[in-house]
Design a protein around this motif. Structure first.
Motif, mmCIF file in Angstrom:
data_model
loop_
_atom_site.group_PDB
_atom_site.id
_atom_site.type_symbol
_atom_site.label_atom_id
_atom_site.label_comp_id
_atom_site.label_asym_id
_atom_site.label_seq_id
_atom_site.Cartn_x
_atom_site.Cartn_y
_atom_site.Cartn_z
ATOM 1 N N LYS A 1 25.841 -32.307 21.251
ATOM 2 C CA LYS A 1 24.824 -32.569 22.273
ATOM 3 C C LYS A 1 23.981 -31.332 22.537
ATOM 4 O O LYS A 1 22.750 -31.407 22.599
ATOM 5 C CB LYS A 1 25.506 -33.031 23.570
ATOM 6 C CG LYS A 1 24.530 -33.477 24.670
ATOM 7 C CD LYS A 1 25.279 -34.026 25.870
ATOM 8 C CE LYS A 1 24.326 -34.536 26.941
ATOM 9 N NZ LYS A 1 23.570 -35.722 26.497
ATOM 10 N N ASP B 1 20.292 -32.306 21.426
ATOM 11 C CA ASP B 1 19.640 -32.984 22.553
ATOM 12 C C ASP B 1 18.693 -32.000 23.243
ATOM 13 O O ASP B 1 19.110 -31.181 24.063
ATOM 14 C CB ASP B 1 20.702 -33.498 23.531
ATOM 15 C CG ASP B 1 20.110 -34.405 24.608
ATOM 16 O OD1 ASP B 1 18.928 -34.224 24.957
ATOM 17 O OD2 ASP B 1 20.841 -35.284 25.106
ATOM 18 N N LEU B 2 17.400 -32.076 22.909
ATOM 19 C CA LEU B 2 16.434 -31.118 23.422
ATOM 20 C C LEU B 2 16.301 -31.186 24.945
ATOM 21 O O LEU B 2 16.143 -30.156 25.612
ATOM 22 C CB LEU B 2 15.068 -31.350 22.766
ATOM 23 C CG LEU B 2 15.020 -31.155 21.252
ATOM 24 C CD1 LEU B 2 13.607 -31.391 20.731
ATOM 25 C CD2 LEU B 2 15.484 -29.751 20.860
ATOM 26 N N GLU B 3 16.369 -32.400 25.504
ATOM 27 C CA GLU B 3 16.265 -32.552 26.955
ATOM 28 C C GLU B 3 17.445 -31.887 27.649
ATOM 29 O O GLU B 3 17.290 -31.241 28.693
ATOM 30 C CB GLU B 3 16.194 -34.042 27.329
ATOM 31 C CG GLU B 3 14.887 -34.714 26.953
ATOM 32 C CD GLU B 3 13.688 -34.045 27.611
ATOM 33 O OE1 GLU B 3 13.784 -33.697 28.813
ATOM 34 O OE2 GLU B 3 12.670 -33.852 26.921
ATOM 35 N N TYR B 4 18.635 -32.043 27.065
ATOM 36 C CA TYR B 4 19.825 -31.419 27.643
ATOM 37 C C TYR B 4 19.729 -29.895 27.548
ATOM 38 O O TYR B 4 20.105 -29.180 28.480
ATOM 39 C CB TYR B 4 21.076 -31.917 26.913
ATOM 40 C CG TYR B 4 22.375 -31.437 27.522
ATOM 41 C CD1 TYR B 4 22.822 -31.945 28.739
ATOM 42 C CD2 TYR B 4 23.157 -30.475 26.882
ATOM 43 C CE1 TYR B 4 24.015 -31.497 29.303
ATOM 44 C CE2 TYR B 4 24.342 -30.032 27.443
ATOM 45 C CZ TYR B 4 24.765 -30.546 28.649
ATOM 46 O OH TYR B 4 25.936 -30.099 29.211
ATOM 47 N N GLN B 5 19.202 -29.407 26.424
ATOM 48 C CA GLN B 5 19.018 -27.967 26.276
ATOM 49 C C GLN B 5 18.145 -27.413 27.401
ATOM 50 O O GLN B 5 18.461 -26.381 28.005
ATOM 51 C CB GLN B 5 18.366 -27.652 24.931
ATOM 52 C CG GLN B 5 19.245 -27.877 23.723
ATOM 53 C CD GLN B 5 18.505 -27.634 22.421
ATOM 54 O OE1 GLN B 5 17.404 -27.064 22.413
ATOM 55 N NE2 GLN B 5 19.066 -28.072 21.312
ATOM 56 N N LYS B 6 17.046 -28.116 27.687
ATOM 57 C CA LYS B 6 16.133 -27.661 28.743
ATOM 58 C C LYS B 6 16.798 -27.747 30.117
ATOM 59 O O LYS B 6 16.664 -26.848 30.950
ATOM 60 C CB LYS B 6 14.859 -28.504 28.729
ATOM 61 C CG LYS B 6 14.004 -28.305 27.482
ATOM 62 C CD LYS B 6 12.808 -29.240 27.498
ATOM 63 C CE LYS B 6 11.988 -29.108 26.216
ATOM 64 N NZ LYS B 6 10.850 -30.073 26.186
ATOM 65 N N LYS B 7 17.520 -28.824 30.335
ATOM 66 C CA LYS B 7 18.167 -29.048 31.634
ATOM 67 C C LYS B 7 19.205 -27.970 31.941
ATOM 68 O O LYS B 7 19.284 -27.458 33.065
ATOM 69 C CB LYS B 7 18.838 -30.426 31.643
ATOM 70 C CG LYS B 7 19.591 -30.745 32.924
ATOM 71 C CD LYS B 7 20.267 -32.102 32.819
ATOM 72 C CE LYS B 7 21.109 -32.391 34.062
ATOM 73 N NZ LYS B 7 21.814 -33.694 33.958
ATOM 74 N N LYS C 1 19.633 -21.589 25.118
ATOM 75 C CA LYS C 1 18.634 -20.933 24.271
ATOM 76 C C LYS C 1 19.328 -19.913 23.377
ATOM 77 O O LYS C 1 20.487 -19.546 23.602
ATOM 78 C CB LYS C 1 17.566 -20.249 25.123
ATOM 79 C CG LYS C 1 18.112 -19.225 26.100
ATOM 80 C CD LYS C 1 17.004 -18.671 26.987
ATOM 81 C CE LYS C 1 17.574 -17.669 27.996
ATOM 82 N NZ LYS C 1 16.523 -17.125 28.876
#
Length: 268
Positions: free
Chosen positions: A164, A168-174, A178
């Protein structure tokens, strides 16, 4: 052929076979040869070789489908369970870190049934997650050490690169996941990691380009977690970004990978 293949018919286990077909037809190609892909991609096989040569790796055991379940006494909890053959964090989740035999057995069965590969359980090493990119055949270069920042993972979560977290790019941002240059490493650790990276590359006979994954513990111990021949060369991925940090832009990196492939195939 610029070989960007990561598997065949949905399975990473056949990655080596594509390189083998290229070689059987006499086509020159970038990246590792099939033999090196077999050894480097098999987590259990590569760790046995590296351990024999004195490279510090976590204690581990391999579980084959159909065999009686038995945890070796030297294997102490907590453990992390993963496929011996798949890469890109496939099959890795927070549930992969286990602290008891029943959970270990459950996760091993998950790998057997869902991924259809052998399962490997290894000691979970708490520490900083570091990566080193290496291009080269006989002469090797290491790019700056890269680190994964796990951001604000929920309390109680293990700091691991799960499927994940990786995809999962959205999860990375949330969560604030990085990667970037590793900073404030203890004195002498950076040179030790660079040396270990090159030594591992040569022990496994890799060619073209690879990435080494490490864990650095709070008391300064460096563990080689796994080698990655033919890692992702995407412009935004760690390999290319660390190359840029070293002064090699993306276009020159791709040209270098191509030149290394031509050079290696010609020497054979």
């Amino acid at each position: 052929v610029f070989n960007c293949c990561e598997g065949f018919r949905g399975s990473a286990q056949y990655e080596y076979a594509v390189a083998a077909v290229l070689e059987m037809h006499g086509w020159r190609h970038t990246g590792s040869t099939p033999t090196r892909l077999i050894v480097g991609r098999n987590k259990s096989m590569s760790k046995k070789i590296l351990k024999h040569h004195g490279i510090r790796v976590p204690e581990f055991a391999t579980f084959h489908p159909g065999d009686p379940f038995l945890r070796p006494s030297m294997l102490r909890f907590p453990l992390i369970v993963k496929s011996t053959a798949e890469h890109s964090s496939l099959g890795i989740a927070q549930a992969s870190v286990v602290g008891a035999d029943d959970k270990l057995k459950e996760r091993v069965q998950f790998i057997h049934e869902k991924l259809r590969t052998d399962a490997m359980a290894e000691e979970y090493i708490e520490g900083r997650e570091l990566y080193v990119a290496i291009p080269g055949n006989r002469r090797l270069q290491t790019f700056p050490i890269w680190e994964m920042d796990f951001g604000n993972l929920p309390e109680g979560s293990s700091r691991i690169a799960t499927e994940k977290i990786k995809w999962d790019l959205e999860y990375q941002k949330k969560i604030g996941i990085k990667t970037g240059p590793a900073e404030n490493l203890p004195e002498g650790v950076a040179s030790r990691i660079h040396d270990l990276s090159k030594r591992t590359y040569r022990i496994l006979g890799l060619n073209g380009y690879a990435r080494m994954d490490f864990r650095l513990t709070a008391d300064g111990k460096v563990f080689l977690m796994e080698p990655n021949p033919n890692p992702d060369l995407g412009r935004a991925e760690d390999f290319a970004q660390s190359a840029v940090r070293a002064g090699t832009d993306f276009e020159h990196l791709i040209q270098r990978v191509l030149d290394l492939g031509l050079e290696y195939q010609k020497s054979r």
